[in-house]
Motif scaffolding. Structure first.
Motif, short mmCIF file in Angstrom:
data_model
loop_
_atom_site.label_atom_id
_atom_site.label_comp_id
_atom_site.label_asym_id
_atom_site.label_seq_id
_atom_site.Cartn_x
_atom_site.Cartn_y
_atom_site.Cartn_z
N VAL A 164 0.85 -1.18 0.00
CA VAL A 164 0.00 0.00 0.00
C VAL A 164 0.89 1.23 0.00
N THR A 165 0.64 2.14 -0.94
CA THR A 165 1.44 3.36 -1.00
C THR A 165 0.73 4.46 -0.23
N ASP A 166 1.43 5.55 -0.04
CA ASP A 166 0.91 6.66 0.73
C ASP A 166 -0.29 7.28 0.04
N GLY A 167 -1.43 7.20 0.67
CA GLY A 167 -2.64 7.84 0.15
C GLY A 167 -2.85 9.16 0.87
N SER A 168 -4.06 9.54 1.05
CA SER A 168 -4.42 10.75 1.79
C SER A 168 -3.73 11.98 1.22
N GLN A 169 -3.70 12.09 -0.11
CA GLN A 169 -3.10 13.26 -0.74
C GLN A 169 -4.16 14.08 -1.47
N GLN A 170 -5.37 14.04 -0.96
CA GLN A 170 -6.48 14.70 -1.61
C GLN A 170 -6.22 16.19 -1.79
N ASP A 171 -5.72 16.85 -0.77
CA ASP A 171 -5.46 18.30 -0.87
C ASP A 171 -4.39 18.60 -1.91
N ALA A 172 -3.34 17.79 -1.96
CA ALA A 172 -2.26 18.02 -2.92
C ALA A 172 -2.76 17.81 -4.35
N GLU A 225 -11.08 23.89 -10.53
CA GLU A 225 -12.14 24.17 -9.57
C GLU A 225 -12.42 22.90 -8.79
N ALA A 226 -12.56 23.03 -7.48
CA ALA A 226 -12.85 21.88 -6.63
C ALA A 226 -13.95 22.27 -5.65
N ARG A 227 -14.83 21.29 -5.39
CA ARG A 227 -15.92 21.50 -4.42
C ARG A 227 -16.05 20.27 -3.54
N GLU A 228 -16.13 20.48 -2.27
CA GLU A 228 -16.37 19.42 -1.29
C GLU A 228 -15.39 18.26 -1.41
N GLY A 229 -14.14 18.56 -1.77
CA GLY A 229 -13.11 17.54 -1.84
C GLY A 229 -13.08 16.77 -3.15
N PHE A 230 -13.76 17.25 -4.18
CA PHE A 230 -13.78 16.59 -5.48
C PHE A 230 -13.50 17.59 -6.59
N PHE A 231 -13.09 17.07 -7.77
CA PHE A 231 -12.96 17.92 -8.94
C PHE A 231 -14.34 18.41 -9.34
#
Length: 95
Positions: free
Chosen positions: A67-75, A82-88
């Motif tokens: 398993v590689t490092d996940g949790s890079q949503q903000d990066a 444009e992004a809304r509520e954590g999504f493209f």
């Protein structure tokens, strides 16, 4: 095995190949030649011969299944126009 013109026409239809009626005897002959070659290959004794993917033995390169490092949503979302509520966010294309 011999292929007749009716079978050749059916194969051409199934393959969605337009074949003129005057070309069917030649096509049937080619199919018969191909099947004859396949029958010759069936006569070869392959007992004890391992299947191979190449003429030279090679091992496929493999990577570790970790398993590689996940949790890079903000990066990732910093690259989005444009992004809304954590999504493209994309413009509506269907009305």
């Amino acid at each position: 095995m011999s292929i007749d013109e009716t079978t050749a026409a059916r194969v051409a239809k199934l393959a969605r190949i337009k074949v003129e009626p005057e070309q069917l005897p030649g096509l049937a002959s080619e199919f018969s030649t191909i099947l004859g070659f396949i029958e010759q290959l069936n006569e070869v004794d392959v007992d004890g011969v391992e299947p191979m993917t190449s003429v030279t033995p090679q091992r496929l390169k493999r990577r570790a299944d970790v398993v590689t490092d996940g949790s890079q949503q903000d990066a990732v979302l910093t690259n989005a126009p444009e992004a809304r509520e954590g999504f493209f966010a994309v413009p509506k294309v269907v009305e």
